[in-house]
Design a protein around this motif. Structure first.
Motif, short mmCIF file in Angstrom:
data_model
loop_
_atom_site.label_atom_id
_atom_site.label_comp_id
_atom_site.label_asym_id
_atom_site.label_seq_id
_atom_site.Cartn_x
_atom_site.Cartn_y
_atom_site.Cartn_z
N GLU A 115 0.84 -1.21 0.00
CA GLU A 115 0.00 0.00 0.00
C GLU A 115 0.87 1.26 0.00
O GLU A 115 0.61 2.21 -0.74
CB GLU A 115 -0.91 0.00 1.23
N LEU A 116 1.92 1.26 0.81
CA LEU A 116 2.82 2.42 0.87
C LEU A 116 3.55 2.60 -0.45
O LEU A 116 3.69 3.73 -0.95
CB LEU A 116 3.81 2.25 2.02
N ALA A 130 9.98 2.75 -5.54
CA ALA A 130 8.95 2.91 -4.52
C ALA A 130 8.91 1.70 -3.59
O ALA A 130 8.78 1.84 -2.37
CB ALA A 130 7.58 3.09 -5.19
N GLU A 131 9.06 0.51 -4.16
CA GLU A 131 9.07 -0.70 -3.32
C GLU A 131 10.31 -0.73 -2.44
O GLU A 131 10.24 -1.11 -1.26
CB GLU A 131 9.01 -1.94 -4.19
N GLN A 132 11.45 -0.33 -2.98
CA GLN A 132 12.67 -0.31 -2.18
C GLN A 132 12.54 0.66 -1.00
O GLN A 132 12.93 0.34 0.12
CB GLN A 132 13.86 0.10 -3.06
N VAL A 133 11.98 1.82 -1.28
CA VAL A 133 11.80 2.81 -0.21
C VAL A 133 10.84 2.28 0.85
O VAL A 133 11.09 2.39 2.05
CB VAL A 133 11.28 4.14 -0.80
N ALA A 134 9.74 1.69 0.39
CA ALA A 134 8.76 1.16 1.33
C ALA A 134 9.35 0.05 2.20
O ALA A 134 9.12 0.00 3.41
CB ALA A 134 7.54 0.64 0.57
N ARG A 135 10.15 -0.83 1.59
CA ARG A 135 10.77 -1.91 2.36
C ARG A 135 11.77 -1.36 3.38
O ARG A 135 11.87 -1.86 4.50
CB ARG A 135 11.45 -2.91 1.43
N GLN A 136 12.49 -0.34 2.99
CA GLN A 136 13.44 0.24 3.92
C GLN A 136 12.72 0.89 5.09
O GLN A 136 13.14 0.78 6.25
CB GLN A 136 14.32 1.27 3.21
N ILE A 137 11.61 1.57 4.80
CA ILE A 137 10.82 2.19 5.87
C ILE A 137 10.26 1.14 6.81
O ILE A 137 10.23 1.31 8.03
CB ILE A 137 9.68 3.04 5.25
N HIS A 138 9.84 0.00 6.25
CA HIS A 138 9.19 -1.04 7.05
C HIS A 138 10.18 -1.86 7.87
O HIS A 138 9.76 -2.76 8.60
CB HIS A 138 8.37 -1.96 6.14
#
Length: 248
Positions: A115-116, A130-138
């Motif tokens: 979703e993020l 976008a997926e890389q950023v989201a995974r890093q945030i998570h």
């Protein structure tokens, strides 16, 4: 030949740093303080204007002072109670939604991650990035909750407005504003004119100051508040005179 838009390697200009600051427009004190001061000025001026209009034949400044001080006390406490309830309810609603988001991050972390990432794609970021950023945030649960709350709810979990701060700001601002039209009477004035002039000046000043955190020119903000306050005083004075004549 090197483009002017992209500096050549080794010639990247030094970062000059941020050259501006933003006013606090999301805190829990600015809105209630501004609204309280304006409301105190306008409502108490209108109140004493109505009483002055209704008692002008009898020449009773005591009645005007009593009405003004009663309006100050009642208005200040009412504003404080209203602001406290409003801000508390808003903060509690935000806290409830944040807790829902926290539970969903624990129950369905992969779904929340996607979703993020989709939100970032919607903002123009390439899907893979976008997926890389989201995974890093998570990688950090608290950080993920903070980002999801900001992106989905538009709130900062660590900076929710304080109900007490809003209530105190509103109370003090209203009391100060409401005192302006009454003060000339307390100092010996026997007519509405000094209080009216003082309040209109204060309204213009407040309207002009508020434009420091808006896009309007200072004179526009000042004149707007002056006209609104003057109109309220004129209308209530006329109403008071009409009612006072009928009762007399």
């Amino acid at each position: 030949m090197t483009s002017d838009a992209v500096p050549a390697p080794g010639n990247v200009p030094e970062n000059p740093g941020v050259q501006h600051e933003h006013a606090d427009v999301t805190g829990g004190w600015l809105r209630p303080a501004v609204f309280g001061a304006m409301d105190g000025l306008v409502s108490n001026l209108a109140l004493i204007a109505g009483v002055a209009g209704g008692t002008r034949a009898a020449g009773a400044p005591t009645a005007v002072v009593l009405a003004g001080l009663a309006g100050l006390a009642a208005g200040a406490f009412s504003m404080a109670a209203g602001e406290y309830t409003s801000v508390a309810s808003q903060s509690e609603a935000a806290e409830l939604e944040i807790e829902k988001e926290r539970a969903e991050l624990l129950r369905n972390p992969e779904g929340e991650l996607r979703e993020l990432a989709e939100m970032y794609v919607g903002k123009g970021i390439e899907p893979e990035l976008a997926e890389q950023v989201a995974r890093q945030i998570h990688r950090d649960h608290d950080n993920a909750l903070d980002v999801h709350a900001r992106e989905e709810l538009g709130v900062d979990p660590d900076a929710l407005a304080s109900p007490m701060l809003a209530a105190v700001s509103s109370f003090l601002a209203f009391a100060v504003g409401a005192m302006v039209p009454v003060l000339p009477y307390l100092l010996g004035a026997g007519t509405l004119t000094p209080g009216l002039v003082a309040t209109l000046v204060a309204l213009f000043a407040c309207g002009a100051v508020v434009t420091r955190v808006t896009s309007r020119p200072w004179w526009f903000g000042g004149l707007r508040q002056l006209v609104l306050g003057g109109a309220a005083a004129a209308l209530t004075y006329g109403f008071g005179a009409l009612v006072g004549t009928g009762l007399g």
